[in-house]
Design an enzyme around this catalytic site. Structure first.
Site, PDB file in Angstrom:
ATOM      1  N   ASP A  69       0.783  -1.242   0.000  1.00  0.00           N
ATOM      2  CA  ASP A  69       0.000   0.000   0.000  1.00  0.00           C
ATOM      3  C   ASP A  69       0.818   1.298   0.000  1.00  0.00           C
ATOM      4  O   ASP A  69       0.250   2.376   0.167  1.00  0.00           O
ATOM      5  CB  ASP A  69      -0.952   0.008   1.202  1.00  0.00           C
ATOM      6  CG  ASP A  69      -2.099  -0.977   1.002  1.00  0.00           C
ATOM      7  OD1 ASP A  69      -2.631  -1.035  -0.118  1.00  0.00           O
ATOM      8  OD2 ASP A  69      -2.458  -1.674   1.962  1.00  0.00           O
ATOM      9  N   ASP A 125      -6.517  -3.926  -6.395  1.00  0.00           N
ATOM     10  CA  ASP A 125      -6.211  -2.618  -5.798  1.00  0.00           C
ATOM     11  C   ASP A 125      -4.751  -2.212  -6.036  1.00  0.00           C
ATOM     12  O   ASP A 125      -4.406  -1.038  -6.052  1.00  0.00           O
ATOM     13  CB  ASP A 125      -6.447  -2.628  -4.278  1.00  0.00           C
ATOM     14  CG  ASP A 125      -7.646  -3.425  -3.830  1.00  0.00           C
ATOM     15  OD1 ASP A 125      -8.017  -4.401  -4.512  1.00  0.00           O
ATOM     16  OD2 ASP A 125      -8.209  -3.108  -2.771  1.00  0.00           O
TER      17      ASP A 125
HETATM   18  N1  GLY Z   1      -7.662  -2.370  -0.165  1.00  0.00           N
HETATM   19  C1  GLY Z   1      -8.243  -1.181  -0.471  1.00  0.00           C
HETATM   20  C2  GLY Z   1      -9.722  -1.155  -0.489  1.00  0.00           C
HETATM   21  O1  GLY Z   1     -10.358  -1.549   0.465  1.00  0.00           O
HETATM   22  O2  GLY Z   1     -10.253  -0.712  -1.452  1.00  0.00           O
END
Ligand code: GLY
Length: 393
Positions: free
Chosen positions: A113, A172
């Site tokens: 992230d 993501d």
């Molecule tokens: N992992 C990022 C989201 O919840 O969109």
């Protein structure tokens, strides 16, 4: 009667099938939202202790996170975007303070992230200020993220292995590539660009279904390099189209096209847009249900975050598109911004813990953050407002 109908169709057609709101109306809507956001984020700033970040507001309580939480960059990033739109000095001061507590995470390697955390914050700040110290932080963060690249699967590993997954890669992750591409573009190591391209190609090959929706989590086998399982984590079902996952992919491939000009990325982004905009379960106000296959549609929860991310992504995708589709992307983004600015989604001043938008969904299957404000819904809302003003007014 027939003549009236023909006249009506003709009038709509003359304005373009995808009629845009007038420039004046959008200018007013954007300016009003920016002024509102500056006032509302002062409420949020006042409530948020100095060492943590705001996360959501639930049951009349502000929920905060430490700076390792994947969303820790959105609050400072939103402050910078509001500052860019208003030049409010108090907002800038708060933005600088929050970067101060976030900077230490530039060496974090515990998950994928880093792009969300360090680029939405320091990248946004650098874009506005051009301060060299911010660039140094972003360069270090790109190195940290690159340590999660796994050559055997040709992708960045999203989360560490667990009882649920061996080597998970989630859609993501496309959002974290902007950090890598930007650093190479700014004179950093070319390997960051190569990792971003390789990851994008692997995701394009494995993550997308024939209808251009995507799975959420692919579990890879590090030894063979193959995909073991295609699953969901935050969606309704393994085979469903989790709304935020779809818009992460839309945004991610649009960004990859910006940096590479690879037509395959533009083509995929436009096909994802087609899946979203033509979907019979996309509501009339264009704010998606949390999953396009949620079983309780039309009573399913909406996800305002998916709406704001989609608006921002469509506005950039329109920059690389022509004719009718370009008009459709801009008109839909404008419609989303109008919906999110309405009392149906935007909180009254002083309420909602200081967050801007209501009605987002973090993870419904985990009963976590359901129908609440979320920092990233606000971030992409403000980003989209700024993009609309910069590119279409
Ligand atoms: N992992 C990022 C989201 O919840 O969109």
């Amino acid at each position: 009667m027939k003549r009236i109908v023909l006249f009506f169709i003709g009038a709509v057609y003359c304005q373009g099938i995808f009629a845009q709101p007038s420039k004046k109306a959008m200018q007013q809507l954007i300016d009003e939202n920016m002024q509102f956001a500056a006032q509302q984020y002062k409420v949020l700033a006042q409530k948020t202790p100095a060492t943590v970040m705001p996360r959501t507001f639930q049951g009349d309580t502000l929920v905060t996170s430490n700076t390792k939480w994947w969303c820790s960059g959105f609050y400072p990033g939103t402050l910078w975007l509001i500052y860019a739109g208003t030049k409010d000095a108090a907002i800038k001061e708060e933005a600088e303070k929050r970067l101060g507590i976030l900077e230490k995470e530039k060496t974090y390697t515990g998950n994928h992230d880093l792009g969300f955390m360090m680029y939405c914050s320091f990248g946004t700040a650098y874009d506005i200020t051009k301060k060299p110290a911010y660039k140094d932080v972003i360069f270090t963060a790109a190195h940290s993220l690159s340590t999660r690249y796994r050559p055997s699967i040709k992708a960045i590993q999203s989360w560490d292995s667990s009882k649920n997954f061996n080597c998970p890669v989630i859609i993501d992750n496309m959002m974290n590539l902007e950090l890598l591409e930007w650093v190479t573009q700014q004179g950093g190591d070319k390997k960051y660009h190569e990792i971003a391209v390789t990851h994008s190609n692997t995701t394009l090959k494995n993550h997308y279904r024939p209808d251009y929706s995507s799975w959420h989590v692919l579990d890879y086998n590090l030894a063979s390099g193959g995909v073991s399982r295609k699953k969901t984590h935050q969606g309704y079902a393994d085979e469903s189209a989790w709304a935020r996952g779809q818009v992460w992919g839309l945004y991610g491939y649009t960004v990859m096209y910006r940096f590479t000009k690879n037509p395959a990325y533009l083509d995929l982004a436009q096909k994802i847009a087609g899946f979203l905009l033509k979907h019979p379960n996309l509501p009339a106000d264009k704010i998606p249900y949390w999953d396009f296959n949620a079983p309780d549609i039309p009573n399913a929860k909406r996800d305002a975050s998916a709406g704001s991310i989609m608006a921002s992504a469509l506005l950039e995708l329109a920059q690389y598109s022509k004719g009718k589709v370009k008009d459709e992307y801009v008109a839909t983004a404008g419609q989303i911004l109008e919906s999110l600015s309405s009392p149906a989604y935007r909180a009254p001043l002083g309420s909602n813990g200081g967050f801007l938008l209501l009605h987002s969904v973090g993870s419904l299957p985990h009963n976590s953050e359901v129908d609440v404000p979320l920092t990233y819904a606000d971030y992409y809302f403000i980003e989209a407002l700024g993009r609309y003003k910069k590119w279409y007014l």
